[in-house]
Design a protein around this motif. Structure first.
Motif, PDB file in Angstrom:
ATOM      1  N   THR A   1      12.691 120.707 -79.962  1.00 44.24           N
ATOM      2  CA  THR A   1      14.121 120.897 -79.757  1.00 44.24           C
ATOM      3  C   THR A   1      14.593 120.202 -78.483  1.00 44.24           C
ATOM      4  O   THR A   1      13.792 119.777 -77.649  1.00 44.24           O
ATOM      5  CB  THR A   1      14.432 122.398 -79.674  1.00 44.24           C
ATOM      6  N   LEU A   2      15.892 120.116 -78.344  1.00 42.37           N
ATOM      7  CA  LEU A   2      16.472 119.422 -77.187  1.00 42.37           C
ATOM      8  C   LEU A   2      16.254 120.186 -75.897  1.00 42.37           C
ATOM      9  O   LEU A   2      15.983 119.602 -74.843  1.00 42.37           O
ATOM     10  CB  LEU A   2      17.965 119.185 -77.423  1.00 42.37           C
TER      11      LEU A   2
ATOM     12  N   ILE B   1      24.992 114.637 -74.996  1.00 42.35           N
ATOM     13  CA  ILE B   1      23.549 114.853 -75.101  1.00 42.35           C
ATOM     14  C   ILE B   1      22.838 113.511 -74.933  1.00 42.35           C
ATOM     15  O   ILE B   1      23.145 112.545 -75.639  1.00 42.35           O
ATOM     16  CB  ILE B   1      23.178 115.463 -76.457  1.00 42.35           C
TER      17      ILE B   1
ATOM     18  N   ALA C   1      15.853 124.489 -84.638  1.00 46.54           N
ATOM     19  CA  ALA C   1      16.828 123.410 -84.462  1.00 46.54           C
ATOM     20  C   ALA C   1      16.102 122.120 -84.086  1.00 46.54           C
ATOM     21  O   ALA C   1      16.476 121.418 -83.141  1.00 46.54           O
ATOM     22  CB  ALA C   1      17.862 123.787 -83.397  1.00 46.54           C
TER      23      ALA C   1
ATOM     24  N   LEU D   1      20.702 125.274 -79.648  1.00 49.77           N
ATOM     25  CA  LEU D   1      19.864 124.077 -79.577  1.00 49.77           C
ATOM     26  C   LEU D   1      18.449 124.393 -79.115  1.00 49.77           C
ATOM     27  O   LEU D   1      17.523 123.617 -79.342  1.00 49.77           O
ATOM     28  CB  LEU D   1      20.495 123.049 -78.641  1.00 49.77           C
TER      29      LEU D   1
ATOM     30  N   LEU E   1      25.284 126.825 -85.148  1.00 51.60           N
ATOM     31  CA  LEU E   1      25.917 125.573 -84.742  1.00 51.60           C
ATOM     32  C   LEU E   1      27.172 125.273 -85.568  1.00 51.60           C
ATOM     33  O   LEU E   1      27.565 124.118 -85.714  1.00 51.60           O
ATOM     34  CB  LEU E   1      24.929 124.411 -84.867  1.00 51.60           C
TER      35      LEU E   1
ATOM     36  N   ILE F   1      22.203 117.601 -71.079  1.00 47.93           N
ATOM     37  CA  ILE F   1      23.195 118.142 -72.004  1.00 47.93           C
ATOM     38  C   ILE F   1      24.302 118.735 -71.147  1.00 47.93           C
ATOM     39  O   ILE F   1      24.064 119.697 -70.417  1.00 47.93           O
ATOM     40  CB  ILE F   1      22.628 119.240 -72.917  1.00 47.93           C
TER      41      ILE F   1
ATOM     42  N   GLN G   1      13.644 122.015 -89.711  1.00 46.32           N
ATOM     43  CA  GLN G   1      14.844 122.753 -89.346  1.00 46.32           C
ATOM     44  C   GLN G   1      15.027 124.050 -90.144  1.00 46.32           C
ATOM     45  O   GLN G   1      16.111 124.610 -90.154  1.00 46.32           O
ATOM     46  CB  GLN G   1      16.082 121.850 -89.542  1.00 46.32           C
TER      47      GLN G   1
ATOM     48  N   VAL H   1      19.557 112.107 -83.133  1.00 43.18           N
ATOM     49  CA  VAL H   1      20.198 113.349 -82.704  1.00 43.18           C
ATOM     50  C   VAL H   1      21.447 113.602 -83.547  1.00 43.18           C
ATOM     51  O   VAL H   1      21.686 114.717 -84.009  1.00 43.18           O
ATOM     52  CB  VAL H   1      20.557 113.296 -81.207  1.00 43.18           C
TER      53      VAL H   1
ATOM     54  N   ILE I   1      26.185 127.076 -77.566  1.00 45.60           N
ATOM     55  CA  ILE I   1      25.568 125.833 -78.040  1.00 45.60           C
ATOM     56  C   ILE I   1      24.136 125.662 -77.539  1.00 45.60           C
ATOM     57  O   ILE I   1      23.222 125.337 -78.299  1.00 45.60           O
ATOM     58  CB  ILE I   1      26.419 124.601 -77.632  1.00 45.60           C
TER      59      ILE I   1
ATOM     60  N   LEU J   1      21.834 116.904 -86.030  1.00 45.26           N
ATOM     61  CA  LEU J   1      22.934 117.863 -85.944  1.00 45.26           C
ATOM     62  C   LEU J   1      23.732 117.907 -87.243  1.00 45.26           C
ATOM     63  O   LEU J   1      24.132 118.978 -87.715  1.00 45.26           O
ATOM     64  CB  LEU J   1      23.845 117.505 -84.771  1.00 45.26           C
TER      65      LEU J   1
END
Length: 538
Positions: free
Chosen positions: A89-90, A119, A194, A189, A158, A108, A72, A138, A185, A142
């Motif tokens: 990443t997401l 999410i 991230a 992400l 974030l 998401i 990260q 997750v 956001i 975060l």
């Protein structure tokens, strides 16, 4: 437009719209508007059928004994090259810098106000140690990202996430209640910094995880900071058939000549940051080529607005008027780039294109310096070979400054010294940034809370108030108006000299397949081969 209206306008039910957003390459952003990813891929290089095998060796510019690997966070180019091997990443940015659901998230979605985000991760994805990715990871990721004590690069955009308001709904789903509505956001992400990490990953320090694991295509085998790292194929990687290499070796090459010679001599298979003057040499050599990718990457000259002599806005304005931007692009980048206008984020649809292109004006610069009591000014400009254009831009600027009676002493340091304890404290320095949208870049480098605010901007609170207003505004037209006002403030009184945007120049052996022409470059080599998983040996 809220979700119900978006659904009605597209002839779908609300549930169908959300489902399509999750699986069909579309993105639901705050306020419910639907943004589709770019369709189709750009014309590719001649490529063979992907096949497995081999050790891919890449030479990366910069680096020092202070290199680290963290899922990260990054500082230098070698850090970038390594983070993408093991962490994902997401959501992701596609080849045309559009958000796309091709990451770890299956879905998401926000509520109508953009204050609550749900999410849900894909099923069956494993970390390198065999642990299944789940909602708890997750939540932990975060929470770690926004931990102010760690100061992670990936958490800068974030700040609206409230770590105390993240609820696990089931094994794969979390619900995050934000401190305020936030339309950025998904941008945040999707940034490669991230990454999703497992529960318990290095909770109190950066780069100290043991084991250092993620969900990515390669697992860390060994790492010697300042020298090289070795990464082996993840046998349980979730994308069918990928990656193709058995092993990836990432080698630090702070010296440009040594890096080019290693490519030409076959000691490495690819390299970042081909010096523009060497493009013809690499292209003319049998078996090697240069991949050129349009980019929003920039190597600014940074002036600290709270350090003399740059506390006086007239000095900052004078320095900007000294810069002959076309000449800097022509000489520092050998023409492989685009002229800048002291503004970042040119890929953003709200980029302030209407502001007049700043031109060199030596007489006005002299007048401003005289008014500020800074005639015959002498300043030190710290730089390092961290990315293409840093040292070169500094040296060209120093030559241009002589015409205004300004002496700029360019101090080229090794990476360890430049990015050491004095980093972000230099009164005047260079640096490098990759492609980001405007508000994400502001969060990363132009706020008091930003982890890399090298100019110590802003000088007043109006800019911060505008930023806070912009991130909660879901009406794109209104948001663009706010962003324009922010950009105008930076354009008029900011601390950056943004003279150009460099084309990414990557050298590679002709046996390397899977690279694409026309990609908008976020990182070198088409984002390092998307974690070295979409490239292979012929």
């Amino acid at each position: 437009m809220d979700l119900d209206r978006a659904a009605a306008s597209s002839g779908l039910t609300r549930e169908e719209l959300l489902k399509r957003a999750a699986v069909g390459g579309a993105v639901i952003v705050a306020g419910g508007s639907l943004v589709r990813s770019a369709q189709g891929a750009p014309a590719g290089l001649a490529a063979s059928t992907p096949k497995r095998g081999g050790t891919f060796r890449i030479g990366v510019s910069g680096g020092s004994a202070k290199d680290f690997i963290d899922g990260q966070n990054i500082v230098t180019r070698p850090d970038q090259a390594r983070i993408v091997t093991g962490w994902e990443t997401l959501v992701v940015f596609d080849s045309q810098f559009k958000l796309k659901f091709d990451g770890l998230a299956e879905e998401i979605t926000p509520n109508k106000k953009g204050t609550v985000w749900t999410i849900r991760v894909r099923p069956g994805i494993e970390f390198h140690n065999g642990k299944t990715l789940g909602a708890a990871d997750v939540k932990y990721s975060l929470t770690r990202l926004v931990n102010k004590k760690l100061g992670l690069f990936g958490g800068a955009a974030l700040s609206s996430v409230d770590p105390k308001q993240i609820k696990i709904m089931d094994k794969r789903t979390i619900r995050a209640t934000l401190k305020k509505p936030d339309g950025t956001i998904l941008d945040a992400l999707g940034q490669y910094i991230a990454g999703i990490v497992p529960v318990g990953y290095s909770p109190t320090a950066v780069g100290k995880a043991n084991p250092n694991i993620g969900t990515g295509p390669y697992m860390l085998k060994s790492f010697t900071p300042g020298q090289q790292s070795v990464h082996v194929r993840n046998p349980n990687y979730w994308r069918t058939g990928q990656p193709y290499f058995d092993q990836v070796v990432i080698i630090d090459f702070p010296d440009d000549t040594a890096r080019v010679n290693a490519l030409l001599g076959g000691q490495i298979d690819a390299m970042t940051d081909v010096p523009p003057a060497q493009v013809a040499v690499v292209n003319g050599h049998s078996g090697t080529k240069v991949l050129e990718s349009p980019s929003a990457a920039w190597t600014p000259i940074c002036m600290r607005v709270d350090a003399a002599p740059f506390t006086d806005v007239r000095v900052r304005q004078a320095m900007r008027l000294i810069a002959n931007r076309p000449q800097m692009v022509a000489q520092a980048l050998s023409g492989h780039g685009k002229i800048g206008n002291d503004l970042y984020a040119p890929f953003d649809e709200s980029y302030a294109k209407s502001l007049p292109q700043r031109q060199q004006d030596i007489e006005k610069a002299k007048s401003l310096l005289k008014a500020a009591g800074q005639e015959n000014l002498t300043v030190d400009l710290q730089s390092t070979n961290g990315a293409l254009g840093m040292n070169e831009g500094a040296q060209v600027f120093a030559q241009q400054a002589k015409a205004a009676g300004v002496t700029v002493n360019v101090k080229i340091l090794d990476s360890g010294a430049f990015y050491g304890d004095q980093y972000l404290k230099w009164p005047m320095s260079t640096d490098f940034w990759g492609s980001r949208n405007y508000l994400s870049q502001v969060a990363a480098g132009s706020l008091p809370t930003a982890p890399y605010n090298e100019t110590h901007w802003p000088a007043d609170k109006k800019f911060i108030a505008l930023y806070n207003q912009a991130v909660v505004t879901t009406d794109r037209k209104k948001q663009a108006e706010i962003m324009f006002e922010m950009q105008k403030m930076e354009y008029d009184t900011g601390g950056y000299i943004i003279w150009g945007f460099s084309t990414l120049l990557d050298g590679y052996s002709s046996k390397v397949q899977g690279l694409k022409q026309g990609d908008k470059g976020v990182l070198p080599m088409n984002a390092f081969g998307h974690g070295y998983r979409t490239i292979w040996f012929a």
